[in-house]
Design a protein around this motif. Structure first.
Motif, PDB file in Angstrom:
ATOM      1  N   GLN A   1       2.997   9.733   9.164  1.00 59.14           N
ATOM      2  CA  GLN A   1       1.572   9.677   9.412  1.00 59.14           C
ATOM      3  C   GLN A   1       0.934   9.002   8.347  1.00 59.14           C
ATOM      4  OE1 GLN A   1      -0.029  10.250  12.166  1.00 59.14           O
ATOM      5  NE2 GLN A   1       2.072  10.678  13.319  1.00 59.14           N
ATOM      6  N   HIS A   2       1.454   9.304   7.113  1.00 55.23           N
ATOM      7  CA  HIS A   2       0.906   8.818   5.784  1.00 55.23           C
ATOM      8  C   HIS A   2       0.984   7.225   5.971  1.00 55.23           C
ATOM      9  CE1 HIS A   2       1.029  12.935   3.962  1.00 55.23           C
ATOM     10  NE2 HIS A   2       0.262  12.508   3.270  1.00 55.23           N
ATOM     11  N   ALA A   3       2.309   6.917   6.296  1.00 49.34           N
ATOM     12  CA  ALA A   3       2.759   5.539   6.238  1.00 49.34           C
ATOM     13  C   ALA A   3       1.891   4.690   7.396  1.00 49.34           C
ATOM     14  CB  ALA A   3       4.451   5.544   6.420  1.00 49.34           C
ATOM     15  N   TYR A   4       1.685   5.655   8.403  1.00 50.56           N
ATOM     16  CA  TYR A   4       1.205   4.679   9.447  1.00 50.56           C
ATOM     17  C   TYR A   4      -0.469   4.389   9.106  1.00 50.56           C
ATOM     18  CZ  TYR A   4      -0.507   3.878  14.273  1.00 50.56           C
ATOM     19  OH  TYR A   4      -1.058   3.329  15.357  1.00 50.56           O
ATOM     20  N   ALA A   5      -0.976   5.385   8.494  1.00 54.64           N
ATOM     21  CA  ALA A   5      -2.412   5.380   8.115  1.00 54.64           C
ATOM     22  C   ALA A   5      -2.345   4.126   6.936  1.00 54.64           C
ATOM     23  CB  ALA A   5      -2.872   6.581   7.437  1.00 54.64           C
ATOM     24  N   VAL A   6      -1.405   4.087   5.969  1.00 52.66           N
ATOM     25  CA  VAL A   6      -1.483   3.005   5.024  1.00 52.66           C
ATOM     26  C   VAL A   6      -1.271   1.676   5.620  1.00 52.66           C
ATOM     27  CG1 VAL A   6      -0.041   1.974   3.078  1.00 52.66           C
ATOM     28  CG2 VAL A   6      -0.553   4.381   3.166  1.00 52.66           C
ATOM     29  N   ALA A   7      -0.651   1.547   6.527  1.00 51.47           N
ATOM     30  CA  ALA A   7      -0.385   0.229   7.289  1.00 51.47           C
ATOM     31  C   ALA A   7      -1.825  -0.070   8.152  1.00 51.47           C
ATOM     32  CB  ALA A   7       0.699   0.073   8.480  1.00 51.47           C
TER      33      ALA A   7
ATOM     34  N   GLY B   1       0.737  -1.280   0.140  1.00 48.73           N
ATOM     35  CA  GLY B   1      -0.117  -0.059   0.008  1.00 48.73           C
ATOM     36  C   GLY B   1       0.960   1.197   0.059  1.00 48.73           C
ATOM     37  N   LEU B   2       0.297   2.392  -0.517  1.00 49.82           N
ATOM     38  CA  LEU B   2       0.878   3.614  -0.493  1.00 49.82           C
ATOM     39  C   LEU B   2      -0.081   4.463  -0.734  1.00 49.82           C
ATOM     40  CD1 LEU B   2       1.802   4.622  -4.065  1.00 49.82           C
ATOM     41  CD2 LEU B   2       1.461   2.154  -3.769  1.00 49.82           C
ATOM     42  N   TRP B   3       0.548   5.843  -0.359  1.00 50.41           N
ATOM     43  CA  TRP B   3      -0.636   7.150  -0.456  1.00 50.41           C
ATOM     44  C   TRP B   3       0.252   8.327  -1.061  1.00 50.41           C
ATOM     45  CZ3 TRP B   3      -2.985   9.322   4.645  1.00 50.41           C
ATOM     46  CH2 TRP B   3      -3.843  10.462   4.253  1.00 50.41           C
ATOM     47  N   LYS B   4      -0.121   8.511  -2.261  1.00 56.20           N
ATOM     48  CA  LYS B   4       0.480   9.707  -2.885  1.00 56.20           C
ATOM     49  C   LYS B   4      -0.061  11.120  -2.644  1.00 56.20           C
ATOM     50  CE  LYS B   4       1.654   7.042  -7.157  1.00 56.20           C
ATOM     51  NZ  LYS B   4       1.548   7.059  -8.580  1.00 56.20           N
ATOM     52  N   ASP B   5       0.659  11.825  -2.403  1.00 59.29           N
ATOM     53  CA  ASP B   5       0.219  13.198  -1.771  1.00 59.29           C
ATOM     54  C   ASP B   5       1.085  14.276  -2.191  1.00 59.29           C
ATOM     55  OD1 ASP B   5      -1.517  15.048  -0.469  1.00 59.29           O
ATOM     56  OD2 ASP B   5      -0.898  14.540   1.518  1.00 59.29           O
ATOM     57  N   GLY B   6       0.557  15.333  -3.174  1.00 59.96           N
ATOM     58  CA  GLY B   6       1.564  16.246  -3.396  1.00 59.96           C
ATOM     59  C   GLY B   6       1.701  15.956  -4.941  1.00 59.96           C
ATOM     60  N   LYS B   7       2.348  17.136  -5.537  1.00 58.81           N
ATOM     61  CA  LYS B   7       2.706  17.153  -7.030  1.00 58.81           C
ATOM     62  C   LYS B   7       4.408  16.985  -7.230  1.00 58.81           C
ATOM     63  CE  LYS B   7      -1.445  19.681  -8.266  1.00 58.81           C
ATOM     64  NZ  LYS B   7      -2.157  18.649  -8.711  1.00 58.81           N
ATOM     65  N   ASP B   8       4.952  17.491  -6.305  1.00 53.73           N
ATOM     66  CA  ASP B   8       6.427  17.459  -6.585  1.00 53.73           C
ATOM     67  C   ASP B   8       7.323  16.928  -5.462  1.00 53.73           C
ATOM     68  OD1 ASP B   8       6.402  18.969  -9.317  1.00 53.73           O
ATOM     69  OD2 ASP B   8       5.607  20.708  -8.040  1.00 53.73           O
ATOM     70  N   GLY B   9       8.334  16.467  -5.770  1.00 53.69           N
ATOM     71  CA  GLY B   9       9.591  16.102  -4.674  1.00 53.69           C
ATOM     72  C   GLY B   9       8.843  14.765  -4.077  1.00 53.69           C
ATOM     73  N   VAL B  10       8.976  14.619  -2.708  1.00 58.31           N
ATOM     74  CA  VAL B  10       8.565  13.498  -2.194  1.00 58.31           C
ATOM     75  C   VAL B  10       7.157  13.173  -1.859  1.00 58.31           C
ATOM     76  CG1 VAL B  10       8.712  12.067   0.279  1.00 58.31           C
ATOM     77  CG2 VAL B  10      10.943  13.382  -0.849  1.00 58.31           C
TER      78      VAL B  10
END
Length: 228
Positions: free
Chosen positions: A85-91, A69-78
């Motif tokens: 927090q994104h990673a924890y929610a994905v888990a 699982g992953l969560w893409k958030d944003g347009k540039d860079g990382v």
């Protein structure tokens, strides 16, 4: 519950299918993505890679194979699971493996990759896949404790040129480094021949997305061929 070793062995020598749709597309629906993922499993996918919390939750109910699982958030860079927090929610959404940006770029929350990986391992049962853009990324990610390193960002992070097809040179270089992490070839693998070449170059597993699960792009390839 599968152990870390069991999950990694399920991926070794097998195909991972990424089922994702972009915002605004007709297939941008969690249930649709879950159905696409389930169809890929019927075809032999040993694991599926899913973007977004809703999609992960829906897919968890639709398949019995490991979910990356992953969560893409944003347009540039990382942008691939950019913060802890994104990673924890994905888990928590049901991912067996959390995929995140594994480059050496600064992360939006100020945490290092090592800190993020450590917290995930301590606070969840999920494994970590580091999406890398170079050999140095892969070396650093493995040193940080990532369970899997992928070539997902090769040609997109500014360190390597974008190849026509998978970055076989990078795959070979990472294999020669003999890292403890599982090596997944990902990025611009558009044909079965590409997938075979990635395995030949040293990848433990091969992840394919667009060429299997993105009808708009696949159709555009055929449209261009016919109209030219």
């Amino acid at each position: 519950m599968l152990s870390k070793t069991e999950i990694l062995e399920k991926l070794r020598g097998r195909l991972v299918v990424s089922a994702q749709a972009y915002p605004g597309e007709p297939m941008r629906d969690p249930n649709t993505m879950a159905q696409v993922a389930a169809s890929a499993v019927i075809g032999g996918a040993a694991a599926v890679r899913i973007q977004g919390l809703g999609d992960i939750q829906a897919t968890r109910s639709a398949v019995e194979v490991p979910i990356i699982g992953l969560w893409k958030d944003g347009k540039d860079g990382v942008v691939i699971t950019p913060t802890f927090q994104h990673a924890y929610a994905v888990a928590l959404a049901g991912s067996h493996i959390v995929a995140l940006d594994g480059t050496r770029r600064e992360r939006p929350d100020g945490l290092s990759l090592a800190e993020t990986v450590k917290r995930l391992h301590e606070q969840t049962n999920a494994l970590v896949m580091a999406d890398c853009g170079s050999l140095d990324d892969a070396l650093a990610a493995a040193d940080c404790g990532a369970d899997i390193v992928g070539t997902t960002l090769a040609g997109y992070s500014g360190e390597r040129d974008k190849t026509d097809g998978p970055d076989l040179e990078l795959i070979s270089a990472i294999r020669e480094a003999d890292l403890p992490a599982l090596l997944v070839a990902e990025g611009r693998i558009h044909t079965p021949a590409h997938a075979a070449a990635a395995r030949e170059a040293g990848a433990d597993s091969v992840a394919v997305g667009t060429a299997i699960t993105h009808p708009a792009t696949i159709t555009s390839w055929f449209t261009e061929a016919v109209e030219d």
